[in-house]
Design a protein around this motif. Sequence first.
Motif, PDB file in Angstrom:
ATOM      1  N   GLY A  52       0.826  -1.193   0.000  1.00 53.34           N
ATOM      2  CA  GLY A  52       0.000   0.000   0.000  1.00 53.34           C
ATOM      3  C   GLY A  52       0.864   1.249   0.000  1.00 53.34           C
ATOM      4  O   GLY A  52       1.743   1.404   0.858  1.00 53.34           O
ATOM      5  N   PHE A  53       0.647   2.112  -0.972  1.00 52.03           N
ATOM      6  CA  PHE A  53       1.294   3.424  -0.993  1.00 52.03           C
ATOM      7  C   PHE A  53       0.250   4.433  -0.532  1.00 52.03           C
ATOM      8  O   PHE A  53      -0.691   4.749  -1.264  1.00 52.03           O
ATOM      9  CB  PHE A  53       1.819   3.757  -2.391  1.00 52.03           C
ATOM     10  CG  PHE A  53       2.934   2.845  -2.844  1.00 52.03           C
ATOM     11  CD1 PHE A  53       4.193   2.936  -2.267  1.00 52.03           C
ATOM     12  CD2 PHE A  53       2.717   1.893  -3.823  1.00 52.03           C
ATOM     13  CE1 PHE A  53       5.222   2.093  -2.672  1.00 52.03           C
ATOM     14  CE2 PHE A  53       3.740   1.049  -4.235  1.00 52.03           C
ATOM     15  CZ  PHE A  53       4.996   1.148  -3.654  1.00 52.03           C
ATOM     16  N   VAL A  54       0.400   4.909   0.691  1.00 58.65           N
ATOM     17  CA  VAL A  54      -0.625   5.714   1.351  1.00 58.65           C
ATOM     18  C   VAL A  54      -0.058   7.080   1.718  1.00 58.65           C
ATOM     19  O   VAL A  54       1.154   7.274   1.776  1.00 58.65           O
ATOM     20  CB  VAL A  54      -1.139   4.996   2.611  1.00 58.65           C
ATOM     21  CG1 VAL A  54      -1.743   3.640   2.249  1.00 58.65           C
ATOM     22  CG2 VAL A  54      -0.015   4.813   3.636  1.00 58.65           C
ATOM     23  N   GLU A  55      -0.964   8.022   1.975  1.00 55.95           N
ATOM     24  CA  GLU A  55      -0.547   9.396   2.260  1.00 55.95           C
ATOM     25  C   GLU A  55      -0.426   9.692   3.752  1.00 55.95           C
ATOM     26  O   GLU A  55      -0.027  10.788   4.125  1.00 55.95           O
ATOM     27  CB  GLU A  55      -1.519  10.372   1.608  1.00 55.95           C
ATOM     28  CG  GLU A  55      -1.481  10.324   0.090  1.00 55.95           C
ATOM     29  CD  GLU A  55      -2.370  11.357  -0.562  1.00 55.95           C
ATOM     30  OE1 GLU A  55      -2.071  11.768  -1.696  1.00 55.95           O
ATOM     31  OE2 GLU A  55      -3.381  11.758   0.067  1.00 55.95           O
ATOM     32  N   ALA A  56      -0.777   8.739   4.596  1.00 53.52           N
ATOM     33  CA  ALA A  56      -0.671   8.921   6.046  1.00 53.52           C
ATOM     34  C   ALA A  56      -0.630   7.551   6.692  1.00 53.52           C
ATOM     35  O   ALA A  56      -1.047   6.547   6.093  1.00 53.52           O
ATOM     36  CB  ALA A  56      -1.859   9.722   6.585  1.00 53.52           C
ATOM     37  N   GLU A  57      -0.131   7.497   7.900  1.00 55.57           N
ATOM     38  CA  GLU A  57      -0.131   6.234   8.626  1.00 55.57           C
ATOM     39  C   GLU A  57      -1.562   5.695   8.701  1.00 55.57           C
ATOM     40  O   GLU A  57      -2.520   6.447   8.876  1.00 55.57           O
ATOM     41  CB  GLU A  57       0.438   6.431  10.027  1.00 55.57           C
ATOM     42  CG  GLU A  57       1.907   6.826  10.057  1.00 55.57           C
ATOM     43  CD  GLU A  57       2.839   5.732   9.565  1.00 55.57           C
ATOM     44  OE1 GLU A  57       2.405   4.552   9.522  1.00 55.57           O
ATOM     45  OE2 GLU A  57       3.995   6.041   9.209  1.00 55.57           O
ATOM     46  N   THR A  58      -1.686   4.384   8.572  1.00 65.01           N
ATOM     47  CA  THR A  58      -3.013   3.793   8.487  1.00 65.01           C
ATOM     48  C   THR A  58      -3.029   2.431   9.154  1.00 65.01           C
ATOM     49  O   THR A  58      -1.998   1.752   9.246  1.00 65.01           O
ATOM     50  CB  THR A  58      -3.446   3.646   7.015  1.00 65.01           C
ATOM     51  OG1 THR A  58      -4.725   3.014   6.950  1.00 65.01           O
ATOM     52  CG2 THR A  58      -2.446   2.815   6.228  1.00 65.01           C
ATOM     53  N   ASP A  59      -4.211   2.026   9.602  1.00 61.79           N
ATOM     54  CA  ASP A  59      -4.395   0.685  10.130  1.00 61.79           C
ATOM     55  C   ASP A  59      -4.833  -0.297   9.043  1.00 61.79           C
ATOM     56  O   ASP A  59      -5.009  -1.491   9.323  1.00 61.79           O
ATOM     57  CB  ASP A  59      -5.454   0.698  11.244  1.00 61.79           C
ATOM     58  CG  ASP A  59      -4.984   1.456  12.479  1.00 61.79           C
ATOM     59  OD1 ASP A  59      -3.766   1.485  12.720  1.00 61.79           O
ATOM     60  OD2 ASP A  59      -5.838   2.024  13.185  1.00 61.79           O
ATOM     61  N   THR A  60      -5.026   0.195   7.833  1.00 61.02           N
ATOM     62  CA  THR A  60      -5.417  -0.688   6.743  1.00 61.02           C
ATOM     63  C   THR A  60      -4.350  -1.757   6.550  1.00 61.02           C
ATOM     64  O   THR A  60      -3.167  -1.434   6.429  1.00 61.02           O
ATOM     65  CB  THR A  60      -5.597   0.105   5.444  1.00 61.02           C
ATOM     66  OG1 THR A  60      -6.581   1.121   5.645  1.00 61.02           O
ATOM     67  CG2 THR A  60      -6.060  -0.804   4.307  1.00 61.02           C
ATOM     68  N   PRO A  61      -4.726  -3.032   6.504  1.00 58.46           N
ATOM     69  CA  PRO A  61      -3.721  -4.085   6.432  1.00 58.46           C
ATOM     70  C   PRO A  61      -3.172  -4.312   5.016  1.00 58.46           C
ATOM     71  O   PRO A  61      -3.931  -4.530   4.075  1.00 58.46           O
ATOM     72  CB  PRO A  61      -4.477  -5.324   6.926  1.00 58.46           C
ATOM     73  CG  PRO A  61      -5.902  -5.053   6.566  1.00 58.46           C
ATOM     74  CD  PRO A  61      -6.091  -3.572   6.678  1.00 58.46           C
ATOM     75  N   PHE A  62      -1.860  -4.232   4.916  1.00 53.53           N
ATOM     76  CA  PHE A  62      -1.112  -4.614   3.726  1.00 53.53           C
ATOM     77  C   PHE A  62       0.060  -5.475   4.183  1.00 53.53           C
ATOM     78  O   PHE A  62       0.398  -5.487   5.367  1.00 53.53           O
ATOM     79  CB  PHE A  62      -0.564  -3.379   2.981  1.00 53.53           C
ATOM     80  CG  PHE A  62      -1.598  -2.363   2.592  1.00 53.53           C
ATOM     81  CD1 PHE A  62      -2.444  -2.588   1.523  1.00 53.53           C
ATOM     82  CD2 PHE A  62      -1.726  -1.165   3.298  1.00 53.53           C
ATOM     83  CE1 PHE A  62      -3.405  -1.639   1.161  1.00 53.53           C
ATOM     84  CE2 PHE A  62      -2.669  -0.218   2.941  1.00 53.53           C
ATOM     85  CZ  PHE A  62      -3.520  -0.449   1.874  1.00 53.53           C
TER      86      PHE A  62
END
Length: 249
Positions: free
Chosen positions: A218-228
Amino acid sequence: MRLIAFLLCLALPAGADPGPEIVILGEVHDNPQAHIKQAAALEALRPTAVVFEMLTAEEAAKADADRSQIAQAWEASGWQNFDIYAPIFDALGRARIIGAAAPRDAVQRVYRDGAAAIFGLEARRFGLDQLLPEAQLAARIDLQFAAHCEAMPREMMGGMVAVQRYRDATFARAALAALETYGPPVAVITGNGHARTDWGIPALIAQAAPEVTTHAIGFVEAETDTPFDETHVIAPTPRENPCNGLNKN
């Protein structure tokens, strides 16, 4: 695992662990940095085929047959900002271009009739014939409600979840077909929501073909709990709030 370490693993010598068979590269669609990172991953991976969320099978076939038609196929798809996706296509090498976008009329029928009815004979293979666990369904409805700026009736979100399940299964099926046809590794270019490991493409591949190995980034714009399997924070791209101007009831 850090991205650089992962990419080094993809270039291991003969006889070493070949690595995952399908690599799912998530993105924030309008962020150029996400596509630069995806392009770097493709250059290291050297996939046999790349499955695109954005292109239909017909659009991708035209682009694959004549690489000079890639920009035209992209325009025909209705997706904007080809320029920020261009690095991905520049990094394809000899990889085949595979389209997995669901036809619009099919998506509309899913909303009305459900994912299993429209997906066809393989619906059971991808778990579309099963109801979601209540906790997962509630979480997904919450996400859809927020994604639609809380501007649509909440009771409509169940249909949106069905559409997402249908699209995830369509992408997973296309990736598995590419793997069978061209061999590993296969890459998938898709939004971060489809790349998540708990209920996105990796989960549906595990449901349909548990012997196939995957790796989701996952290339994300903020820290996240989304699982990758891997998460990498990239600089946010400036944009207007997409909810501006919407009337909320």
